[in-house]
Design a protein around this motif. Structure first.
Motif, short mmCIF file in Angstrom:
data_model
loop_
_atom_site.label_atom_id
_atom_site.label_comp_id
_atom_site.label_asym_id
_atom_site.label_seq_id
_atom_site.Cartn_x
_atom_site.Cartn_y
_atom_site.Cartn_z
N GLN A 1 50.47 46.52 32.27
CA GLN A 1 51.04 45.43 33.06
C GLN A 1 49.93 44.59 33.70
O GLN A 1 50.02 43.37 33.80
CB GLN A 1 51.95 46.01 34.16
CG GLN A 1 52.59 44.97 35.07
CD GLN A 1 53.59 44.08 34.33
OE1 GLN A 1 54.14 44.49 33.32
NE2 GLN A 1 53.84 42.89 34.85
N GLN A 2 48.84 45.26 34.12
CA GLN A 2 47.75 44.55 34.78
C GLN A 2 47.05 43.58 33.83
O GLN A 2 46.46 42.59 34.26
CB GLN A 2 46.75 45.54 35.36
CG GLN A 2 45.72 44.90 36.28
CD GLN A 2 44.59 45.84 36.64
OE1 GLN A 2 44.23 46.71 35.87
NE2 GLN A 2 44.02 45.65 37.81
N LYS A 3 47.09 43.86 32.53
CA LYS A 3 46.45 42.97 31.56
C LYS A 3 47.06 41.57 31.61
O LYS A 3 46.40 40.59 31.25
CB LYS A 3 46.57 43.54 30.15
CG LYS A 3 45.72 44.79 29.92
CD LYS A 3 45.90 45.31 28.51
CE LYS A 3 45.06 46.55 28.27
NZ LYS A 3 45.23 47.10 26.90
N ARG B 1 45.07 39.75 35.66
CA ARG B 1 43.82 40.42 36.03
C ARG B 1 43.50 40.25 37.51
O ARG B 1 42.70 41.00 38.06
CB ARG B 1 42.67 39.87 35.19
CG ARG B 1 42.78 40.21 33.72
CD ARG B 1 42.40 41.64 33.47
NE ARG B 1 42.47 41.99 32.06
CZ ARG B 1 42.23 43.20 31.59
NH1 ARG B 1 41.91 44.17 32.42
NH2 ARG B 1 42.31 43.46 30.30
N SER B 2 44.07 39.24 38.17
CA SER B 2 43.73 39.01 39.57
C SER B 2 44.38 40.01 40.51
O SER B 2 44.00 40.11 41.68
CB SER B 2 44.15 37.59 39.98
OG SER B 2 45.57 37.44 39.90
N LEU B 3 45.38 40.76 40.04
CA LEU B 3 46.10 41.70 40.89
C LEU B 3 45.44 43.07 40.81
O LEU B 3 45.37 43.67 39.73
CB LEU B 3 47.57 41.80 40.44
CG LEU B 3 48.52 42.54 41.38
CD1 LEU B 3 48.65 41.80 42.70
CD2 LEU B 3 49.90 42.69 40.73
N LEU C 1 49.25 46.68 42.48
CA LEU C 1 50.29 46.68 41.45
C LEU C 1 51.14 47.95 41.54
O LEU C 1 52.38 47.89 41.43
CB LEU C 1 49.64 46.56 40.07
CG LEU C 1 50.59 46.57 38.86
CD1 LEU C 1 51.56 45.41 38.92
CD2 LEU C 1 49.79 46.53 37.56
N LEU C 2 50.51 49.08 41.73
CA LEU C 2 51.25 50.35 41.84
C LEU C 2 52.13 50.37 43.08
O LEU C 2 53.24 50.91 43.05
CB LEU C 2 50.26 51.52 41.88
CG LEU C 2 49.47 51.77 40.58
CD1 LEU C 2 48.36 52.77 40.82
CD2 LEU C 2 50.41 52.28 39.49
N VAL C 3 51.63 49.75 44.17
CA VAL C 3 52.45 49.67 45.38
C VAL C 3 53.67 48.79 45.14
O VAL C 3 54.80 49.13 45.53
CB VAL C 3 51.61 49.14 46.56
CG1 VAL C 3 52.50 48.84 47.77
CG2 VAL C 3 50.54 50.16 46.95
N ARG C 4 53.47 47.64 44.49
CA ARG C 4 54.59 46.73 44.23
C ARG C 4 55.61 47.35 43.29
O ARG C 4 56.81 47.07 43.41
CB ARG C 4 54.06 45.43 43.62
CG ARG C 4 53.25 44.59 44.59
CD ARG C 4 52.89 43.25 43.97
NE ARG C 4 52.06 42.45 44.86
CZ ARG C 4 51.66 41.21 44.59
NH1 ARG C 4 52.04 40.63 43.46
NH2 ARG C 4 50.89 40.54 45.43
N PRO D 1 53.34 36.20 35.04
CA PRO D 1 53.90 37.54 34.84
C PRO D 1 54.83 37.97 35.96
O PRO D 1 55.61 38.91 35.78
CB PRO D 1 52.65 38.43 34.78
CG PRO D 1 51.63 37.69 35.57
CD PRO D 1 51.90 36.23 35.34
N HIS D 2 54.77 37.30 37.11
CA HIS D 2 55.59 37.71 38.25
C HIS D 2 57.04 37.23 38.13
O HIS D 2 57.94 37.87 38.65
CB HIS D 2 54.97 37.19 39.55
CG HIS D 2 53.57 37.66 39.78
ND1 HIS D 2 53.27 38.91 40.23
CD2 HIS D 2 52.37 37.02 39.58
CE1 HIS D 2 51.96 39.04 40.33
NE2 HIS D 2 51.39 37.91 39.94
#
Length: 829
Positions: A254-256, A259-261, A266-269, A699-700
């Motif tokens: 998902q991070q791909k 990349r700015s997150l 990301l895991l918290v969200r 992506p959001h």
């Protein structure tokens, strides 16, 4: 009371005897009774290997200076050489007796001294206990002398320095206290348990648990963190059992897309971990100190390094400033963008530590007010603010208050005005933080406001407007920063701003162009040239077939590889990624660029300067005399540069360069039209990569639904129209291939993004590349030599497996990376 953990006099480490380091010698027990004992080779011995197995042999040489022992094992006539790091223990089996050399009186003194217990911790953590009649420890290792049943007889044992961590002698203090009935056995067990708990607790945890955090303790904790091994946050969370490896893999995928997150955020969200769990992992596994900001006395120098508006926006509290390092408390110390902004405004390296977000928010206002800072506009009262990067909205408000807008005769602002200086710096900082490519300063006649716009992801967006009285001053300030003539307003001027002069923390340059406009005004356009690291070739967005074919081309020993496309299509980024893939110590790589935008270790990079007649062609000729293996030319602009590049590729060099053409096939005809010899050009050319950049779906807020039949047919017709009728593939096979790669439940997906706060409602965030790779085959080389037309070259390339920009874009549409509208807007075919 005697401390039994300390060896009695006579058993402490003496100075190593001279023979201890001499080749062929072994120290004797540290008693006069053994003073005449010498190593007499050969000696029977046992040697214990790293696997714990022991073999018998004969020691024929013990060379301490070379850290080497030679042992003849079994019936072998040739001795084997064992380095001191290759065995655990070497024991001489023939005992040594005190009275053999010094008589019964000396033996009686040895018996009176007695043997001492030792505890040896091996390198792998195992422990060995025993008794020894004295010991000798040298740089080579530890010599022990375990006593035997025969009076005065000892064995001789050697443990190499590399094979143990620590050694202690005598009965432990706790056991001695129990023996003397000073404490009970239960009290000793409780004390040992508490000692073990304190030993295993990280320094940061100890500081937090005691709730007493001073500057000295925090600096010690940071020093402790520096000595810790590197660990990724994902590994830390898995190690604590907070997430599973499968969950980590999904989060990384998902991070791909963004990349700015940071991964932790990301895991918290995603709800996989709480913010408290994340901070626990950062503290326990990665060593970040956890600070009680309510009880910590922040220092004035640190607080004044960061304006209040910046600290409040980032929710970060400066604590200490030492030797160019700013220690700052943050909720998430892995937030790279926030750290970089703090480094920019403080002009110091930011070192993050952890504190809960609520605690930081409560402590911020009180801390800044304690040092007299203006908590409304940023700098402390009395600061002139020169060079501070403040919040743009605050500065604009300040400017408008200073300007008498209701008057017709308001005075023009000077370019040296402090508010204006800070505003220009802030504008550049904001543009860099927002990944903006260009800053447009647009002036208008009369009382119309000055407008500033940012180009981000290829689209211009408004940034702010200023009163018209700042029109001339803002342009003059920018000209001064790049050493241009502020009195010349009738002609265009070009220059560069080295922003490191205003912020040493950032290697940032801006290419500046001033353009005269109507009514005697000037516009300014600044392109940001941030020195960055090259992207790995796998992150360029190339399809798997294109990536494999391109790698095959750049790993050839010689030839010409071209990357083509319009200005701003990412050609330089691609070339540096290719260079990074072949950048090896056994290759000499030269580059000639204008300007040098990306730097990487191992490259020798040259800046060309046409103003002094240092052109690409001349730089290329000079580099050919510098024993290159690979040459990268920033751009082929003229016939001379193209001719030298082709000659270089034919004489055993790999040459990479760029060209401004629309497609791979057009590149060939363009160079032939420039007068290149078709035979030489055909022999040298390896591959042509055409590329474009399109906006990436956010992506959001991206959503996915099944594509309608009309949408699928539209994509299919777009994919097939470039093929010639006699070579057009079967549409059913194309659809089957798409379904196999992108489909879900037999239907192709359709991706959209309605817009959210992360993308400013646009539905796009970042950009992705479209690629058309034409590799030169025998058939294609034949067409180059015979000056084939663009259509002939295109047809042969398609037969060889090339996919056009439009076709590559359609696959990225199906993958959810962009929209078909973006693809059609940037690719003609």
């Amino acid at each position: 009371m005697t401390d039994m953990s300390v060896p009695p006099p006579g058993l402490r480490d003496p100075a190593p005897p001279d023979g201890a380091r001499a080749g062929g010698c072994w120290p004797a027990p540290p008693y006069p009774a053994y003073a005449l004992t010498r190593l007499s080779l050969p000696e029977d011995c046992t040697i214990e290997g790293l696997n714990g197995k022991t073999v018998h042999g004969v020691l024929v040489e013990f060379d301490a200076p070379q850290r080497n022992a030679r042992v003849r094992v079994g019936a072998s006539r040739t001795p084997l050489a064992f380095g001191f790091d290759q065995f655990l223990q070497l024991t001489l089996t023939t005992p040594v007796r005190a009275h053999d050399v010094a008589g019964d009186a000396a033996l009686a003194r040895v018996d009176a001294a007695g043997d001492v217990e030792y505890r040896l911790t091996l390198a792998d953590g195992r422990r060995r206990d025993g008794c020894t009649l004295g010991h000798v420890e040298t740089d080579d290792g530890l010599f022990l002398f375990p006593p035997l049943e025969r009076p005065g007889a000892v064995q001789r044992v050697f443990v190499p320095r590399a094979r143990y961590r620590s050694v202690s002698f005598g009965r432990p203090l706790g056991e001695e206290l129990v023996a003397q009935h000073r404490i009970s056995a239960q009290q000793l067990e409780q004390a040992l348990a508490e000692q073990q708990r304190l030993r295993t607790r990280r320094l940061g945890e100890a500081l937090v648990s005691e709730r007493v955090v001073t500057a000295e303790q925090l600096l010690a904790a940071l020093e402790h963190q520096n000595r810790m091994p590197m660990m990724r946050i994902g590994e830390a969370l898995i190690g604590l059992g907070m997430i599973t490896p499968h969950q980590l893999d999904e989060a990384l995928e998902q991070q791909k897309l963004d990349r700015s997150l940071p991964l932790g955020e990301l895991l918290v969200r995603q709800g996989l971990v709480s913010r408290q769990d994340l901070q626990t992992a950062l503290a326990r596994k990665m060593g970040y100190p956890v600070v009680d900001v309510a009880g910590f006395a922040a220092e004035a120098e640190a607080v004044r390094s960061v304006p209040f508006v910046v600290a409040h926006r980032l929710n970060a509290l400066p604590l200490l400033r030492r030797t160019g390092r700013l220690v700052v408390a943050m909720d998430d110390p892995t937030a790279r963008a926030a750290i970089e902004e703090l480094e920019f405004v403080a002009q110091a390296k930011a070192v993050p530590v952890i504190a809960p977000a609520a605690d930081i928010a409560r402590a911020l206002l009180a801390t800044y007010e304690r040092f007299g800072a203006d908590t409304r506009h940023g700098p402390a009262a009395g600061d002139d603010g020169d060079g501070d990067a403040l919040d743009a909205s605050q500065l604009v408000a300040s400017l408008e208050q200073q300007t008498a807008i209701d008057r017709d005769d308001e005075p023009a602002i000077e370019q040296s005005d402090n508010s204006l200086v800070r505003l220009v710096n802030t504008m550049i900082v904001d543009a860099w933080m927002q990944r903006v490519s260009d800053i447009h300063v647009e002036t208008h006649p009369g009382r119309e406001k000055l407008r500033i716009r940012f180009r981000r992801d290829g689209v211009l967006r408004p940034y702010l407007e200023l009163p018209h009285t700042y029109r001339a001053a803002l342009v003059a300030r920018i000209k001064i920063m790049c050493d241009l003539d502020i009195s010349e307003r009738r002609r265009p001027q070009d220059g560069k701003i080295n922003f490191a002069r205003f912020s040493p923390q950032h290697r940032l340059e801006l290419r500046v162009a001033t353009i005269p406009t109507a009514n005697g005004l000037e516009d300014v356009v600044m392109r940001i040239l941030a020195s960055t690291r090259p992207l790995p070739i796998g992150e360029l967005g190339l399809s798997a077939p294109n990536l494999e074919r391109l790698r095959r081309a750049i790993h050839r020993p010689y030839g010409l590889v071209l990357c083509v496309g319009p200005t701003g299509s990412g050609k330089t980024t691609t070339l540096h990624s290719l260079l990074g893939d072949i950048n090896q110590p056994d290759r000499k790589i030269w580059t000639a660029e204008d300007p040098i935008e990306i730097t990487q270790a191992g490259l020798r990079q040259v800046q060309v300067n046409p103003k002094i007649d240092w052109t690409f062609a001349k730089a290329l000729r000079a580099l050919l005399r510098a024993d290159p293996d690979v040459i990268m030319v920033g751009e082929i602009r003229d016939q001379e540069t193209a001719q030298v590049a082709i000659e270089a590729s034919l004489t055993g060099h790999l040459v990479l360069s760029t060209l401004h053409t629309n497609s791979a096939a057009e590149t060939v005809t363009r160079l032939l039209d420039m007068g290149m010899d078709p035979f030489n050009f055909g022999d040298s050319l390896l591959a042509v990569l055409a590329q474009r950049l399109v906006r990436r779906l956010c992506p959001h807020c991206r959503t996915t639904r099944d594509a309608t039949d009309a949408e699928v047919q539209d994509l299919l017709q777009d994919h097939l129209h470039v093929f010639f009728d006699d070579a057009r593939p079967d549409p059913d096979k194309v659809l089957a291939d798409w379904n196999a790669r992108f489909g879900r439940d037999g239907r192709l997906p359709w991706h959209e993004a309605p817009g959210c706060t992360h993308c400013d409602g646009s539905g796009f965030e970042g950009r992705v590349g479209l690629h058309e790779l034409m590799t030169v085959t025998r058939a294609l080389r034949r067409l180059v030599v015979t000056r084939g037309s663009v259509e002939q070259l295109q047809r042969q390339a398609l037969d060889d497996g090339t996919r056009t920009l439009r076709q590559d874009g359609i696959e990225k549409v199906l993958a959810g990376l962009t929209t078909i509208g973006e693809v059609r807007a940037t690719s003609n075919v």
